[in-house]
Each structure stands twice: as structure tokens, then as C-alpha cells.
Motif scaffolding. Structure first.
Motif, PDB file in Angstrom:
ATOM      1  N   SER A 110      -8.351 -61.394   8.407  1.00  0.00           N
ATOM      2  CA  SER A 110      -8.866 -60.564   7.326  1.00  0.00           C
ATOM      3  C   SER A 110      -7.757 -60.094   6.384  1.00  0.00           C
ATOM      4  CB  SER A 110      -9.586 -59.347   7.904  1.00  0.00           C
ATOM      5  OG  SER A 110      -9.985 -58.464   6.882  1.00  0.00           O
ATOM      6  N   HIS A 111      -8.117 -59.951   5.098  1.00  0.00           N
ATOM      7  CA  HIS A 111      -7.218 -59.359   4.101  1.00  0.00           C
ATOM      8  C   HIS A 111      -7.152 -57.840   4.216  1.00  0.00           C
ATOM      9  CE1 HIS A 111      -7.668 -62.926   1.041  1.00  0.00           C
ATOM     10  NE2 HIS A 111      -6.789 -63.173   1.994  1.00  0.00           N
ATOM     11  N   ASN A 112      -8.129 -57.245   4.881  1.00  0.00           N
ATOM     12  CA  ASN A 112      -8.245 -55.786   4.895  1.00  0.00           C
ATOM     13  C   ASN A 112      -7.331 -55.194   5.961  1.00  0.00           C
ATOM     14  OD1 ASN A 112      -9.031 -53.104   4.798  1.00  0.00           O
ATOM     15  ND2 ASN A 112     -11.199 -53.590   4.546  1.00  0.00           N
ATOM     16  N   ARG A 113      -6.183 -54.660   5.542  1.00  0.00           N
ATOM     17  CA  ARG A 113      -5.184 -54.157   6.482  1.00  0.00           C
ATOM     18  C   ARG A 113      -5.583 -52.847   7.139  1.00  0.00           C
ATOM     19  NH1 ARG A 113       0.390 -55.172   3.009  1.00  0.00           N
ATOM     20  NH2 ARG A 113       0.350 -57.448   3.075  1.00  0.00           N
ATOM     21  N   LEU A 114      -6.517 -52.121   6.564  1.00  0.00           N
ATOM     22  CA  LEU A 114      -6.873 -50.825   7.123  1.00  0.00           C
ATOM     23  C   LEU A 114      -7.786 -50.955   8.339  1.00  0.00           C
ATOM     24  CD1 LEU A 114      -5.586 -49.918   4.462  1.00  0.00           C
ATOM     25  CD2 LEU A 114      -7.328 -48.143   4.308  1.00  0.00           C
ATOM     26  N   VAL A 115      -8.531 -52.065   8.433  1.00  0.00           N
ATOM     27  CA  VAL A 115      -9.377 -52.282   9.606  1.00  0.00           C
ATOM     28  C   VAL A 115      -8.474 -52.554  10.801  1.00  0.00           C
ATOM     29  CG1 VAL A 115     -11.143 -53.734  10.661  1.00  0.00           C
ATOM     30  CG2 VAL A 115     -11.288 -53.169   8.236  1.00  0.00           C
ATOM     31  N   GLY A 116      -8.545 -51.683  11.799  1.00  0.00           N
ATOM     32  CA  GLY A 116      -7.710 -51.835  12.980  1.00  0.00           C
ATOM     33  C   GLY A 116      -6.435 -51.029  12.937  1.00  0.00           C
ATOM     34  N   SER A 117      -6.050 -50.524  11.748  1.00  0.00           N
ATOM     35  CA  SER A 117      -4.829 -49.730  11.666  1.00  0.00           C
ATOM     36  C   SER A 117      -5.091 -48.272  11.310  1.00  0.00           C
ATOM     37  CB  SER A 117      -3.866 -50.338  10.632  1.00  0.00           C
ATOM     38  OG  SER A 117      -4.403 -50.247   9.326  1.00  0.00           O
ATOM     39  N   VAL A 118      -6.266 -47.969  10.757  1.00  0.00           N
ATOM     40  CA  VAL A 118      -6.650 -46.593  10.450  1.00  0.00           C
ATOM     41  C   VAL A 118      -7.898 -46.262  11.247  1.00  0.00           C
ATOM     42  CG1 VAL A 118      -7.399 -44.988   8.662  1.00  0.00           C
ATOM     43  CG2 VAL A 118      -5.660 -46.706   8.135  1.00  0.00           C
ATOM     44  N   ARG A 119      -7.826 -45.214  12.031  1.00  0.00           N
ATOM     45  CA  ARG A 119      -8.928 -44.854  12.923  1.00  0.00           C
ATOM     46  C   ARG A 119     -10.234 -44.651  12.143  1.00  0.00           C
ATOM     47  NH1 ARG A 119     -10.367 -39.441  15.228  1.00  0.00           N
ATOM     48  NH2 ARG A 119     -11.698 -39.822  17.033  1.00  0.00           N
ATOM     49  N   GLY A 120     -11.268 -45.323  12.604  1.00  0.00           N
ATOM     50  CA  GLY A 120     -12.585 -45.143  12.027  1.00  0.00           C
ATOM     51  C   GLY A 120     -12.931 -46.066  10.884  1.00  0.00           C
ATOM     52  N   VAL A 121     -11.969 -46.812  10.342  1.00  0.00           N
ATOM     53  CA  VAL A 121     -12.261 -47.707   9.219  1.00  0.00           C
ATOM     54  C   VAL A 121     -12.978 -48.946   9.740  1.00  0.00           C
ATOM     55  CG1 VAL A 121     -11.280 -49.181   7.423  1.00  0.00           C
ATOM     56  CG2 VAL A 121     -10.350 -46.896   7.801  1.00  0.00           C
ATOM     57  N   ASP A 122     -14.179 -49.228   9.206  1.00  0.00           N
ATOM     58  CA  ASP A 122     -14.957 -50.382   9.672  1.00  0.00           C
ATOM     59  C   ASP A 122     -15.241 -51.376   8.542  1.00  0.00           C
ATOM     60  OD1 ASP A 122     -16.862 -49.067   8.144  1.00  0.00           O
ATOM     61  OD2 ASP A 122     -17.949 -48.268   9.875  1.00  0.00           O
ATOM     62  N   GLY A 123     -14.513 -51.428   7.512  1.00  0.00           N
ATOM     63  CA  GLY A 123     -14.666 -52.322   6.361  1.00  0.00           C
ATOM     64  C   GLY A 123     -14.385 -51.490   5.112  1.00  0.00           C
ATOM     65  N   ILE A 124     -14.587 -51.962   3.822  1.00  0.00           N
ATOM     66  CA  ILE A 124     -15.562 -53.008   3.583  1.00  0.00           C
ATOM     67  C   ILE A 124     -14.871 -54.225   2.920  1.00  0.00           C
ATOM     68  CG2 ILE A 124     -17.686 -53.582   2.360  1.00  0.00           C
ATOM     69  CD1 ILE A 124     -18.472 -50.687   2.476  1.00  0.00           C
ATOM     70  N   LYS A 125     -14.168 -54.013   1.755  1.00  0.00           N
ATOM     71  CA  LYS A 125     -13.725 -55.162   0.974  1.00  0.00           C
ATOM     72  C   LYS A 125     -12.505 -54.845   0.126  1.00  0.00           C
ATOM     73  CE  LYS A 125     -14.360 -59.426  -0.262  1.00  0.00           C
ATOM     74  NZ  LYS A 125     -12.895 -59.564  -0.425  1.00  0.00           N
ATOM     75  N   THR A 126     -11.625 -55.861   0.027  1.00  0.00           N
ATOM     76  CA  THR A 126     -10.465 -55.807  -0.870  1.00  0.00           C
ATOM     77  C   THR A 126     -10.736 -56.662  -2.098  1.00  0.00           C
ATOM     78  OG1 THR A 126      -9.406 -57.729   0.140  1.00  0.00           O
ATOM     79  CG2 THR A 126      -8.897 -55.570   1.086  1.00  0.00           C
ATOM     80  N   GLY A 127      -9.895 -56.510  -3.127  1.00  0.00           N
ATOM     81  CA  GLY A 127     -10.022 -57.348  -4.315  1.00  0.00           C
ATOM     82  C   GLY A 127      -8.758 -57.286  -5.154  1.00  0.00           C
ATOM     83  N   TYR A 128      -8.435 -58.401  -5.817  1.00  0.00           N
ATOM     84  CA  TYR A 128      -7.269 -58.412  -6.704  1.00  0.00           C
ATOM     85  C   TYR A 128      -7.375 -59.517  -7.748  1.00  0.00           C
ATOM     86  CZ  TYR A 128      -2.712 -59.488  -8.625  1.00  0.00           C
ATOM     87  OH  TYR A 128      -1.687 -59.751  -9.504  1.00  0.00           O
ATOM     88  N   THR A 129      -7.128 -59.167  -8.984  1.00  0.00           N
ATOM     89  CA  THR A 129      -6.723 -60.084 -10.049  1.00  0.00           C
ATOM     90  C   THR A 129      -5.692 -59.324 -10.873  1.00  0.00           C
ATOM     91  OG1 THR A 129      -8.384 -59.373 -11.661  1.00  0.00           O
ATOM     92  CG2 THR A 129      -9.019 -61.185 -10.189  1.00  0.00           C
TER      93      THR A 129
END
Length: 523
Positions: A228-247
Motif C-alpha cells: 500500500s501507498h498509505n503509510r499511516l495504515v499500520g503506523s498510526v493507531r486506529g487508522v483504517d484507510g482511506i486513500k492517498t493521491g498525488y499529481t
């Protein structure tokens, strides 16, 4: 002997002192690193808040109250946050039985040619709907998003973008316009942080049975392991998603859902200067505003409790062009949703209905207006607008769609956003292909009202449904069907005894009017 003893004593003391010094030196080094990380995060967060492109909002997901807002209504480019709506439309099609998790998704030449990041499926190949979902929530795969959009839009991504925009407006996302399914640059594709918060809450509230996909941290796609691109899932307690984005034009975007100790928030950061700055700002917002969220109101069980999922989701290799099977003209019913309580945030209790009547070869589209919300909350106070009117017409499935010419030019991918720790988890509803029924119950047409982890809970669902439906279920026969899913046993709550399809569908309509989700099918 005494002299020698003194020498030994001094030697031991010297060794002990040396070890103590080494220990304290290591401890100081660790503390120094920790302080440095905190300071860097603080500096990043402060710099992000001063960034002229920055917009942010934090919403209490239980009450809908806005806890924090900065430039929340300013138009921004969504980048890959666009895929949240693509997934909303996909989940809706699954819930309504228009597609299944194992339905093949064909790749046109246009879908296959999308810019990275991508799954890399060749034109003429296929993946399953579930692989497409996983590709979007982890890799943010642009080719998979376009392929899903073309399938759900009757062969046209442009048509699908119209459906996305209409759905956004029906949800109260009044300042959002979509032009494609993946978020690659298009100057007409705009949204706001407030609208994205509303969409994040709608995904949780309307599709708890599929929301667990957003917590996926890795899955196997053929021989590849995609993280996953989402670095907060698994590293910040309670974060369960949702989505990243970049341009480059949008900056670094992030929508995060957090649930801790009975409190629940959705945060949005848009226009970030970098991945670390964006993530640091989100951590700062979570730490600051989660304690201020309510632990009352709504429901603490906002997300459905799905059966335990494997540490890593494994999927088969994509079907190559020469082996691709033709898709059926009419897609069959999906596995029914898992019933779960959801907070009332004055969003529609379900996605706006009716929606498209779906066939792969042809699609007819019609919309109905949605009732205005009753809440005075600033997030949802604006009147619910009527959906964008789209002329009803048929669309034939196309092998390819002419690529639009977005401006500005294609932007860098999110490849720099792939660093996550190696522990992999996921929580998903069992795939139809992995669930085996152990008891079929009565034959004929049935109406299902939910799935529960115990037989007694399933019976309670049936009793509650019967009490609310009145005459519609007066002659129906309640029963429970047990089936195995990934080593666990779940129980489907169903009503049987309907003479034909019409009776079952009418009963389901009556249940929906009473606020009960249901699903009619031939047993």
C-alpha cells in the motif's frame, strides 16, 4: 592478596563504569533520534499549514461536527482521491447485484495505456473486480480504475465520469466534478476537502461490508506482491484507510479514517508539499482533534466486523488476452452485504437510488432526486441537490475509447509513496469464490436481510425485519443458512416461501422502505 584483590575490584568497577557509560550513551542516542523525529514532524506540520496550496478538514464521523477546517471549500485537484468515487460506484454495483467480486473486468487498449502507477495488464486481458479494488486501494492503479470505469460506464470512461459527478452531487458533494476514473490530470476535475470528507464518511456508512478493503496493506497479484501507498495504515493507531493521491498540480493529498476507543474521525489533507509533510500534518491533526471527538452519538460499530482475513490477500494471475473469456451480457448477483449499524450523518441512508440498470453490453441510466438532509451541521447543512441530469440512452461496449487530452500534462506517479512496514493485514468480506454454503434451506425465491457471525444474531435480524416489514413478510418463512468462509462460519438470514420473483422483489422493496437492506434471489 589484598593488593591483587584491589586491582580486581578496580578492574570490575572500571568495566561496570564502562558498560554504564555505553548504556547511557545508547539511551541518549535513541532519545535524540526520537526528539529529532518529533521535531521534524512538528516542522513539517507547521510548514504544511503555511503552504498556500494547503486545505484541510477534520470531521467527527459520529456526529458530523467539523472539528477543524482550513480552506475546506476551496477548489482543489483531487488526483487519486478520485478513485474513492470509482470505488463507491463499484461497491454500489456489488451491493445491488450488478457485478460480483469474481466478475471479469476487461482491459481496453485505452485502459491498458494509462500512465503509471498501474497493474500493467495488456489490452484484451482481464482481472477480477476484487483485484481491481485491491489495485486501487494499495497501488492506486490507474489502468485498473479506468477498466472498472469503462465496465460500469457501458464501455465509456467519459460516461462513467458523468455518473460519478451525478453521484457526487446526490451525496451533497456540490463542488465536485469528475472527468475520469483515476484522477490523472484534467483541469476540469475539481473537488474540495469538505466534499472528500463527505465521501469518506459515505464510503464507511453506505458500504461497511466492503470498507475493510481500505485497510489492505499488501496483496499478491499473480507473482507480484503489491504494498500500500498509505503509510499511516499500520503506523498510526486506529487508522483504517482511506486513500492517498498525488499529481504535480494537486500536490500530495490524503484522506484518513481513524477509530480509537469509541471515537471516530475522518481527516483530509490536500495540496501537501511532500509525502512526509502531508503525513506529518495528518498525524498532527489526528493527535489534536481525535481527543475532541465525541464517543457518543451514531454507533461505535460503524464498520462491519468481517470474518478474519489472511495476512496477505492472494489473487490469481490476470487473464491474458488470448485466454480471456467473454463476459456475460447480464452480470449475475453478488454475494449479499453484511448488516452493520452506521452513524446517521444526514447522508442518504444508502447511496442515492435508483441508480443505473446495468448490463455489460448496454447500459440505461436514470436518476431520482434525493431528499434533503435534516441536520444543521456545517458539513451536511446545504440542501441535497438533485443529481446532474443525464439523458437516458444506450451505450454499446467499446473495445477502446479515444484518450482525452488532459491538461496539464501527465504528472509523476506515487512511486515514492510505497514505503510501508512489512507486516501485512487486511479485513474484507469473504469472496463468493471462497465461501461454501453448508445448508441451502427452502428452494424458490428468497429475500436475504443480512449475514451474522452467529445463528442467534441471524435469527434476531429476521425477527427485527419481520416486525418492521408488516404484511410484506406475513406469509414468509424465516430461516438461517450456515456457510464456511476462510475457516470461519457465518450465517445468512433469509425469508423463503415466495411464489415467484415478483413477490420476493416486492417484499424486498417493503423492507428497504423500512430502512432494512435486503437482497432477492432464486435459491
Amino acid at each position: 592478596m589484598q593488593a591483587k584483590s584491589g586491582i580486581v575490584s578496580r578492574s570490575v568497577s572500571s568495566v561496570s563504569s564502562s558498560r554504564s557509560g555505553s548504556f547511557f550513551a545508547r539511551l541518549l542516542a535513541i532519545l535524540s533520534v526520537a526528539v529529532t523525529i518529533v521535531m521534524v514532524d512538528s516542522v513539517n506540520a507547521d510548514a504544511e499549514a503555511a503552504n498556500p496550496k494547503y486545505a484541510g478538514i477534520v470531521v467527527d464521523a459520529k456526529t458530523g461536527n467539523v472539528l477543524y477546517s482550513e480552506n475546506a471549500d476551496r477548489l482543489q485537484y483531487p488526483a487519486s482521491l478520485t478513485k474513492m468515487m470509482t470505488l463507491y460506484m463499484t461497491f454500489e454495483a456489488l451491493e445491488q447485484g450488478r457485478i460480483r467480486l469474481d466478475t471479469p473486468v476487461p482491459f481496453s487498449a485505452y485502459a491498458s495505456a494509462q500512465a503509471p502507477t498501474k497493474l500493467g495488464v495488456r489490452a484484451g486481458g482481464t482481472i477480477t473486480v476484487e483485484q481491481g479494488i485491491l489495485g486501487l486501494v494499495t497501488l492506486s492503479a490507474n489502468d485498473a480504475a479506468t477498466a472498472l470505469g469503462e465496465m460500469l460506464g457501458g464501455g465509456s470512461e467519459d460516461r462513467f465520469a458523468q455518473l460519478m459527478t451525478a453521484k457526487a452531487h446526490a451525496l451533497g458533494m456540490t463542488r465536485t466534478t469528475y472527468r475520469n476514473a483515476n484522477g490523472l490530470p484534467n483541469t476540469a476535475q475539481m473537488t474540495t476537502a469538505r466534499d472528500q470528507a463527505r465521501l469518506g464518511i459515505a464510503l464507511r456508512q453506505h458500504f461497511p461490508q466492503y470498507y475493510g478493503y481500505f485497510s489492505t496493506r499488501a496483496f499478491k497479484f499473480g507473482s507480484r506482491t503489491i504494498r500500500s501507498h498509505n503509510r499511516l495504515v499500520g503506523s498510526v493507531r486506529g487508522v483504517d484507510g482511506i486513500k492517498t493521491g498525488y499529481t504535480r498540480a494537486a500536490g500530495f493529498n490524503l484522506v484518513s479514517s481513524v477509530q480509537v476507543d469509541g471515537k471516530s474521525i475522518v481527516g483530509v489533507v490536500m495540496g501537501g508539499a511532500s509525502t512526509p509533510a502531508r503525513d506529518a500534518q495528518m498525524r498532527n491533526l489526528i493527535a489534536t482533534y481525535l481527543p475532541k471527538a465525541s464517543n457518543r452519538g451514531g454507533s461505535s460499530a460503524l464498520i462491519a466486523q468481517a470474518a478474519p482475513a489472511p495476512a496477505m490477500i492472494e489473487t490469481p494471475a490476470p487473464v491474458q488476452p488470448k485466454k480471456a473469456q467473454q463476459m456475460a451480457k447480464t452480470i449475475t448477483a453478488a454475494q449479499p452485504p453484511v448488516s452493520a449499524a452506521a452513524a446517521d450523518l444526514s447522508l442518504p441512508h444508502k447511496g442515492p437510488l435508483p441508480d443505473a440498470r446495468y448490463q455489460v453490453a448496454e447500459t440505461e441510466v436514470a436518476y431520482a432526486e434525493t431528499a434533503a438532509p435534516k441536520s444543521d451541521n456545517p458539513l451536511v447543512a446545504q440542501p441535497m441537490p438533485a443529481p446532474t441530469k443525464v439523458k437516458t440512452m444506450a451505450f454499446k461496449q467499446q473495445a477502446a475509447v479515444t484518450a482525452p487530452k488532459p491538461t496539464p500534462a501527465s504528472m509523476p506517479s506515487e512511486q515514492d509513496d510505497t514505503s510501508v512496514d512489512n507486516v501485512t493485514t487486511a479485513s474484507t468480506t469473504p469472496s463468493p469464490t471462497r465461501a461454501a454454503s453448508t445448508s441451502n434451506g427452502p428452494t424458490g425465491w428468497v429475500v436475504q436481510v443480512g449475514v451474522s457471525p452467529s445463528r442467534q444474531m441471524a435469527m434476531d435480524l429476521l425477527e427485527s425485519a419481520r416486525s418492521k416489514a408488516g404484511k410484506a413478510l406475513a406469509s414468509a418463512k424465516p430461516f438461517v443458512v450456515a456457510y464456511a468462509a476462510g475457516g470461519d462460519q457465518l450465517f445468512r438470514a433469509r425469508f423463503g416461501g415466495f411464489d415467484d420473483q415478483r413477490d420476493a422483489v416486492n417484499a424486498c422493496k417493503a423492507l428497504k422502505k423500512a430502512g432494512i437492506k435486503c437482497w432477492a434471489a432464486a435459491q
